[in-house]
Design an enzyme around this catalytic site. Structure first.
Site, PDB file in Angstrom:
ATOM      1  N   GLN A   6       0.820  -1.226  -0.045  1.00  0.00           N
ATOM      2  CA  GLN A   6      -0.070  -0.025   0.068  1.00  0.00           C
ATOM      3  C   GLN A   6       0.753   1.195   0.053  1.00  0.00           C
ATOM      4  O   GLN A   6       0.491   2.280  -0.061  1.00  0.00           O
ATOM      5  CB  GLN A   6      -0.844   0.057   1.224  1.00  0.00           C
TER       6      GLN A   6
ATOM      7  N   HIS B  84      -1.599   1.555  -4.224  1.00  0.00           N
ATOM      8  CA  HIS B  84      -2.034   2.874  -4.098  1.00  0.00           C
ATOM      9  C   HIS B  84      -1.056   3.674  -4.847  1.00  0.00           C
ATOM     10  O   HIS B  84      -0.743   4.932  -4.844  1.00  0.00           O
ATOM     11  CB  HIS B  84      -2.103   3.406  -2.708  1.00  0.00           C
TER      12      HIS B  84
ATOM     13  N   SER C  80      -2.346  -1.383   9.393  1.00  0.00           N
ATOM     14  CA  SER C  80      -3.327  -1.518  10.297  1.00  0.00           C
ATOM     15  C   SER C  80      -4.440  -2.364   9.436  1.00  0.00           C
ATOM     16  O   SER C  80      -5.411  -2.711  10.170  1.00  0.00           O
ATOM     17  CB  SER C  80      -3.988  -0.139  10.471  1.00  0.00           C
TER      18      SER C  80
ATOM     19  N   ILE D  64       3.508   4.214  -1.118  1.00  0.00           N
ATOM     20  CA  ILE D  64       3.771   5.044  -2.188  1.00  0.00           C
ATOM     21  C   ILE D  64       5.260   5.397  -2.498  1.00  0.00           C
ATOM     22  O   ILE D  64       5.466   6.176  -3.107  1.00  0.00           O
ATOM     23  CB  ILE D  64       2.808   6.132  -2.312  1.00  0.00           C
TER      24      ILE D  64
ATOM     25  N   CYS E  27      -5.622  16.930 -19.185  1.00  0.00           N
ATOM     26  CA  CYS E  27      -5.309  16.253 -20.375  1.00  0.00           C
ATOM     27  C   CYS E  27      -4.911  14.935 -20.298  1.00  0.00           C
ATOM     28  O   CYS E  27      -4.542  13.999 -21.177  1.00  0.00           O
ATOM     29  CB  CYS E  27      -4.448  17.095 -21.158  1.00  0.00           C
TER      30      CYS E  27
HETATM   31  P1  OAD Z   1      -1.347   2.634   9.042  1.00  0.00           P
HETATM   32  O1  OAD Z   1      -0.728   3.961   9.462  1.00  0.00           O
HETATM   33  O2  OAD Z   1      -2.671   2.546   8.831  1.00  0.00           O
HETATM   34  O3  OAD Z   1      -0.872   1.250   9.764  1.00  0.00           O
HETATM   35  C1  OAD Z   1       0.188   0.953   9.966  1.00  0.00           C
HETATM   36  C2  OAD Z   1       0.658  -0.042  10.964  1.00  0.00           C
HETATM   37  O4  OAD Z   1       1.965  -0.415  10.973  1.00  0.00           O
HETATM   38  C3  OAD Z   1       0.030  -0.043  12.282  1.00  0.00           C
HETATM   39  O5  OAD Z   1      -0.732  -0.941  12.529  1.00  0.00           O
HETATM   40  C4  OAD Z   1       1.376   0.278  13.214  1.00  0.00           C
HETATM   41  O6  OAD Z   1       1.258  -0.188  14.366  1.00  0.00           O
HETATM   42  C5  OAD Z   1       2.259  -0.494  12.314  1.00  0.00           C
HETATM   43  N1  OAD Z   1       3.819  -0.069  12.511  1.00  0.00           N
HETATM   44  C6  OAD Z   1       4.075   1.158  12.621  1.00  0.00           C
HETATM   45  N2  OAD Z   1       5.579   1.162  12.817  1.00  0.00           N
HETATM   46  C7  OAD Z   1       5.746  -0.201  12.677  1.00  0.00           C
HETATM   47  C8  OAD Z   1       7.203  -1.024  12.692  1.00  0.00           C
HETATM   48  N3  OAD Z   1       8.266  -0.255  12.521  1.00  0.00           N
HETATM   49  N4  OAD Z   1       7.225  -2.115  12.291  1.00  0.00           N
HETATM   50  C9  OAD Z   1       5.981  -2.799  12.035  1.00  0.00           C
HETATM   51  N5  OAD Z   1       4.627  -2.112  12.119  1.00  0.00           N
HETATM   52  C10 OAD Z   1       4.576  -0.928  12.369  1.00  0.00           C
HETATM   53  O7  OAD Z   1      -0.704   2.622   7.631  1.00  0.00           O
HETATM   54  P2  OAD Z   1      -1.373   1.632   6.247  1.00  0.00           P
HETATM   55  O8  OAD Z   1      -2.071   0.464   6.876  1.00  0.00           O
HETATM   56  O9  OAD Z   1      -0.151   1.430   5.331  1.00  0.00           O
HETATM   57  O10 OAD Z   1      -3.789   5.294   1.464  1.00  0.00           O
HETATM   58  O11 OAD Z   1      -2.618   2.324   5.684  1.00  0.00           O
HETATM   59  C11 OAD Z   1      -3.405   1.996   4.599  1.00  0.00           C
HETATM   60  C12 OAD Z   1      -3.760   3.004   3.723  1.00  0.00           C
HETATM   61  O12 OAD Z   1      -4.262   4.192   4.573  1.00  0.00           O
HETATM   62  C13 OAD Z   1      -2.422   4.202   3.091  1.00  0.00           C
HETATM   63  O13 OAD Z   1      -1.705   3.303   2.108  1.00  0.00           O
HETATM   64  C14 OAD Z   1      -2.867   5.291   2.908  1.00  0.00           C
HETATM   65  C15 OAD Z   1      -3.782   5.674   3.972  1.00  0.00           C
HETATM   66  O14 OAD Z   1      -4.926   6.272   3.925  1.00  0.00           O
HETATM   67  C16 OAD Z   1      -3.715   6.200   0.746  1.00  0.00           C
HETATM   68  O15 OAD Z   1      -2.858   7.266   0.811  1.00  0.00           O
HETATM   69  C17 OAD Z   1      -4.513   5.915  -0.416  1.00  0.00           C
END
Ligand code: OAD
Length: 297
Positions: free
Chosen positions: A125, A143, A219, A127, A154
């Site tokens: 997910q 994403h 998450s 970018i 355009c």
């Molecule tokens: P989140 O911020 O929702 O979740 C990140 C997860 O990684 C959390 O559960 C943290 O506890 C965990 N985490 C943080 N640091 C960590 C580490 N060092 N090792 C292991 N785990 C860790 O991010 P995403 O799930 O990626 O979409 O969010 C999904 C989407 O929501 C993103 O791609 C973005 C956002 O809206 C768009 O931009 C379209």
């Protein structure tokens, strides 16, 4: 509304049962050792150690949106909002633009899975393009990424590097090709946009072929990527590697390895015999959660 209720009912009726043959850490390692078509779903957590914040943690991107006066932090990635207020996104974009950033150990672990012929696909997910930098080619950037950018008027596509100066100077890049001098948007998937064709081209076949799922650093709250986990056939082991237990997926995973993605994957590499000194100490919580004792992130 009806569709939403339907999804909730389906989830309730069809909640996954943990597999009897993958209950322990050792069994999870054996599954990874034997598997040849591992589907890896990654999120922002795997890039945190590279210096890019995640979204939903206490210090995540959504907690830093106060200065932009948004109704909801996720408006920053809403297409309709962007069309009306592109300058707001470009005030912020430099904070997530990946410049001079190297991949984490966890990215390299996924690359190693590929090198070992075990990686079916990495659905990321993120970018930030760090998968590519780590050498992962069996990749779906669900994403999108900053690699390309497109004129909203355009449709002209340019390399993302061509809007780097505007991102750094917090100004709105404009199209040099069209008469309307349209606003350029990075090819990041915003809310209400379709995922790229490469996602739809691969996901169904991958779901039918995978023999193990690793969900790392996410998450798992954003569909459709979060739905991948629910659509995997029931007999396929699923392992979570994350800094926190995900309450909304309680008992969904066969084994949960809770800790920083780098340390957990270093430990896994060590156990898989990949010439890495990664042994860690773990605390076990019934029924299936292993938590790193010394979790330096
Ligand atoms: P989140 O911020 O929702 O979740 C990140 C997860 O990684 C959390 O559960 C943290 O506890 C965990 N985490 C943080 N640091 C960590 C580490 N060092 N090792 C292991 N785990 C860790 O991010 P995403 O799930 O990626 O979409 O969010 C999904 C989407 O929501 C993103 O791609 C973005 C956002 O809206 C768009 O931009 C379209």
């Amino acid at each position: 509304m009806f569709q939403c209720m339907k999804i909730c009912v389906e989830r309730f009726v069809h909640s996954r049962q943990r597999l009897p043959f993958v209950q322990t850490f050792d069994e999870a390692v054996e599954i990874i050792r034997k598997s040849q078509k591992i589907l890896v779903v990654t999120g922002a957590g795997i890039s945190v150690s590279c210096g890019i914040p995640d979204f939903r943690s206490n210090k995540g991107i959504y907690s830093q949106m106060g200065e932009y006066e948004l109704d909801d932090p996720s408006d920053m990635f809403d297409l309709r909002f962007f069309r009306q207020n592109p300058h707001v996104f470009y005030q912020f974009a430099h904070k997530i633009y990946p410049k001079n950033i190297a991949p984490s150990f966890c990215h390299k672990f996924v690359a190693r899975l590929e090198k070992e012929g075990k990686l079916l696909r990495n659905y990321t997910q993120n970018i930030d393009n760090l998968e590519e930098a780590a050498g992962i080619s069996r990749l779906v950037q669900c994403h999108g990424s900053f690699k390309w950018a497109r004129c909203l008027e355009c449709g002209f596509i340019i390399p993302g590097s061509e809007i780097e100066a505007e991102i750094e100077s917090k100004t709105v890049p404009r199209c040099s090709k069209c008469v309307d001098v349209g606003v350029i948007k990075p090819e990041i998937v915003f809310f209400s946009e379709q995922l790229p064709p490469i996602f739809h081209d691969n996901v169904n076949l991958d779901l039918s072929q995978t023999d193990c799922v690793l969900a790392i650093g996410s998450s798992l709250k954003v569909a459709p990527v979060s739905e991948i986990l629910r659509l995997v056939p029931d007999n396929v082991p699923q392992i979570l590697i994350n800094l926190e237990h995900l309450q909304h997926l309680d008992r969904h995973f066969d084994v949960e390895l809770i800790g920083s993605a780098d340390l957990v994957t270093a430990d896994l590499s060590y156990r898989l015999g990949w010439e890495i000194d990664g042994a860690q100490e773990w605390t076990f919580y019934e029924p299936n959660i292993y938590q790193l004792k010394n979790n330096f992130i």
